[in-house]
Design an enzyme around this catalytic site. Structure first.
Site, short mmCIF file in Angstrom:
data_model
loop_
_atom_site.label_atom_id
_atom_site.label_comp_id
_atom_site.label_asym_id
_atom_site.label_seq_id
_atom_site.Cartn_x
_atom_site.Cartn_y
_atom_site.Cartn_z
N LYS A 19 0.86 -1.19 0.00
CA LYS A 19 0.00 0.00 0.00
C LYS A 19 0.89 1.23 0.00
O LYS A 19 1.84 1.31 0.80
CB LYS A 19 -0.89 0.01 1.25
CG LYS A 19 -2.07 0.97 1.14
CD LYS A 19 -3.14 0.42 0.21
CE LYS A 19 -4.46 1.16 0.40
NZ LYS A 19 -5.51 0.61 -0.49
N THR A 66 -4.30 -4.95 0.96
CA THR A 66 -3.64 -3.65 1.08
C THR A 66 -4.46 -2.70 1.95
O THR A 66 -3.90 -1.82 2.61
CB THR A 66 -3.37 -3.03 -0.29
OG1 THR A 66 -4.61 -2.74 -0.95
CG2 THR A 66 -2.54 -3.97 -1.15
N ASN A 267 22.89 21.23 -10.10
CA ASN A 267 23.45 22.58 -10.16
C ASN A 267 22.37 23.52 -10.68
O ASN A 267 22.11 23.59 -11.87
CB ASN A 267 24.68 22.60 -11.06
CG ASN A 267 25.49 23.87 -10.93
OD1 ASN A 267 25.11 24.78 -10.19
ND2 ASN A 267 26.59 23.94 -11.66
N HIS A 269 21.01 26.91 -11.78
CA HIS A 269 21.76 28.01 -12.38
C HIS A 269 21.10 29.37 -12.13
O HIS A 269 19.88 29.51 -12.17
CB HIS A 269 21.91 27.79 -13.88
CG HIS A 269 22.61 26.51 -14.23
ND1 HIS A 269 23.93 26.28 -13.89
CD2 HIS A 269 22.19 25.40 -14.87
CE1 HIS A 269 24.28 25.08 -14.31
NE2 HIS A 269 23.24 24.52 -14.91
#
Length: 312
Positions: A19, A66, A267, A269
């Site tokens: 689940k 579930t 990174n 920018h």
């Protein structure tokens, strides 16, 4: 993670079920001082179990529904009378499924904790007021019926930026390269880190309450201190790669029960802005002051650092 495998009708089958994204909020109320503590978790569970018959014989007698998994999260949250860390809750849930159901031999529990933080009013912590912060605290516990444990903690979405003390030079240049070298640029990233603990069984985890919550804050502090450097002077970063390496190494040196750490640091920018027209060639002339923020496309840098004796 090994899964149960079987051959049926000439086919090999490996399976798990679970689940995902069970959302739960939990409040602990303390009568002695009137304060409240609050957490919000998103819990995902995967079970490895002996239920192959449900796949090839229409026999669901070994299936843990579930919906039952979802209900279990709320029941166990209710049963936790004392505050506990997200890691402890993940271990508790995983241990329950492995011990309560004979057919379940491994449980994998992943939890995301939202960063609800206590507010302060006029410099005084509020007894029951909270605001939502930025980065998430994550945990993943893999628990086996034998009691064996694999435990990972993490931080997701830790946005860091410094406006100087960063550069990028002496990289490969060829006919496709237009990026200029520089010793002066912004450095911005969104740190996603996960670190594996060395505890290899449920019985071996520290008994101190909220141990992993405290450790999470300490790891985050070390990551930030290494990224920024001393408050008066900072520290120069010649590349994201070098900064990432120093951050991961600092965590491993500081915390003996962390066996490995994975860091992902895109990174992000901030591009220099220069604007000109025929009549005004210096409408905006960049002097390390005006930038265009952009995160697409961005550099992608990630690495794992581990002790030589680590199992990772």
């Amino acid at each position: 993670m090994a899964q149960e495998a079987a051959v049926a009708d000439g086919l090999r089958l490996e399976q798990r079920h679970g689940k995902a994204r069970v959302r739960v909020g939990r409040v602990w109320r303390h009568d002695h001082d009137g304060s409240h503590h609050f957490v919000e978790w998103s819990v995902s569970i995967s079970l490895l179990s002996h239920c192959l018959a449900s796949y090839h014989r229409d026999d669901n007698s070994d299936i843990v529904a579930t919906d039952t998994m979802k209900n279990t999260v709320y029941v166990k949250a209710k049963e936790c009378g004392d505050r506990l860390s997200v890691e402890e809750f993940a271990i508790l849930i995983g241990n329950h499924f492995c011990s309560f159901y004979p057919q379940v031999f491994t449980a994998i529990v992943k939890i995301i904790e939202k960063p609800w933080e206590r507010v302060s009013i006029d410099g005084k912590p509020h007894l029951h007021g909270f605001k939502l912060g930025s980065e998430n605290h994550t945990a993943e516990a893999t628990v086996q019926k034998s009691g064996a444990l694999n435990l990972t903690s993490g931080i997701a979405g830790l946005s860091l930026l410094k406006t100087t003390q960063s550069g990028f030079e002496r990289f490969v240049r060829d006919k496709y390269t237009v990026l200029p070298e520089t010793r002066e640029r912004m450095l911005a990233t969104e740190v996603n880190a996960s670190w594996r603990y060395s505890y290899d069984s449920v019985a071996s985890i520290p008994k101190k309450g909220l141990y992993f919550s405290d450790k999470f804050m300490e790891v985050k502090k070390v990551l930030m201190e290494t990224f920024f450097g001393p408050p008066e002077t900072g520290v120069y970063s010649p590349s994201v790669q070098r900064t990432l390496y120093l951050m991961g190494g600092a965590v491993l040196r500081r915390f003996g029960d962390v066996s490995s750490i994975h860091l992902k640091m895109p990174n992000i920018h901030f591009l220099p802005v220069n604007l000109s027209t025929k009549d005004n060639p210096s409408m905006v002339k960049f002097k390390d002051d005006v930038y265009l923020p952009t995160d697409e496309p961005h550099g992608s840098i990630e690495a794992t650092l581990s002790r030589i004796t680590s199992k990772m």
